[in-house]
Design an enzyme around this catalytic site. Structure first.
Site, PDB file in Angstrom:
ATOM      1  CG  HIS A  57      33.671  19.133  58.786  1.00  0.00           C
ATOM      2  ND1 HIS A  57      34.441  18.462  59.712  1.00  0.00           N
ATOM      3  CD2 HIS A  57      33.063  18.170  58.023  1.00  0.00           C
ATOM      4  CE1 HIS A  57      34.325  17.162  59.517  1.00  0.00           C
ATOM      5  NE2 HIS A  57      33.488  16.946  58.511  1.00  0.00           N
ATOM      6  CD  GLU A  84      33.222  16.926  54.942  1.00  0.00           C
ATOM      7  OE1 GLU A  84      32.148  16.428  55.326  1.00  0.00           O
ATOM      8  OE2 GLU A  84      34.332  16.579  55.385  1.00  0.00           O
ATOM      9  CG  HIS A 129      29.096  15.420  57.078  1.00  0.00           C
ATOM     10  ND1 HIS A 129      30.200  15.815  57.799  1.00  0.00           N
ATOM     11  CD2 HIS A 129      28.025  15.563  57.911  1.00  0.00           C
ATOM     12  CE1 HIS A 129      29.824  16.162  59.019  1.00  0.00           C
ATOM     13  NE2 HIS A 129      28.507  16.021  59.114  1.00  0.00           N
ATOM     14  CD  GLU A 131      30.091  11.399  54.855  1.00  0.00           C
ATOM     15  OE1 GLU A 131      30.452  12.273  54.048  1.00  0.00           O
ATOM     16  OE2 GLU A 131      30.580  11.255  55.983  1.00  0.00           O
TER      17      GLU A 131
END
Length: 204
Positions: A39, A54, A107, A169
């Site tokens: 992102h 995030e 992430h 993650e």
């Protein structure tokens, strides 16, 4: 390289790694490692229950990983090192252009249920499963969150990567406890250290 009959041949440096000398970073010396903080910019990614974005966590962890890798002799390619938006397709392309040996996309997760938490690692190709296993094992040991496991994931950034690639993650921003951990320097450093250790395991 010199052949047994005395003839000399040449091979492009793209295809080989020189043996590292003592103290030159060991198994990471001369390795090109792409770190992709997910992102960024106009794309905040998941937003935690108290507002943690995030993109902030991903970038901070990615920069910590890059710093430690460089200290170990690796050449690091970051898809972003500031709060900017990089289109998904450009991210693996940056790694490819740099001749990266591996690609690691960082992430933080989210789920409609605030009760869900844990750490998971995604891979797309069979060639990436070993790297994913090392990442998941080290992250779970370091972060002490639920082990969701390694999984096949059809994500563009790892699907289009031409080298072993994983998408991590670290924890769930939608979980109050895990969001509070993701805010801390200590947790982020543990994640970064685990990622580096997993790379050391992989290249050993």
């Amino acid at each position: 390289m010199k052949l047994s009959d005395g003839r000399v041949g040449w091979v492009s440096g793209y295809y080989v790694d020189r043996a590292s000398s003592p103290g030159a970073g060991g198994s990471l010396a001369r390795k090109v490692i792409a770190i992709d903080p997910g992102h960024g910019g106009s794309d905040p990614g998941a937003v935690g229950v108290t507002g943690l974005q995030e993109k902030v966590v991903n970038l901070d962890v990615g920069l910590r990983v890059a710093s430690k890798l460089r200290s170990l002799g690796a050449r690091v390619v970051l898809t972003r090192d500031t709060d900017v938006f990089i289109p998904l397709a450009q991210r693996p392309a940056i790694a490819q252009a740099a001749g990266a040996h591996v690609y690691v996309s960082v992430h933080s997760n989210a789920h409609p249920s605030a009760q869900i938490g844990g750490t998971e690692t995604y891979y797309y190709s069979n060639a990436s499963r070993g790297l994913a296993s090392h990442m998941q094992r080290r992250l779970v040991a370091a972060l002490d969150l639920r082990d969701i496991g390694t999984k096949y994931g059809n994500f563009l950034v790892i699907r289009q990567a031409s080298m072993p690639a994983v998408l991590l993650e670290l924890g769930f921003l939608s979980n109050v406890h895990e969001e509070s951990l993701l805010r801390t320097d200590g947790f982020r450093q543990k994640a970064a250290d685990a990622i580096v250790q997993a790379l050391l395991d992989y290249f050993r």
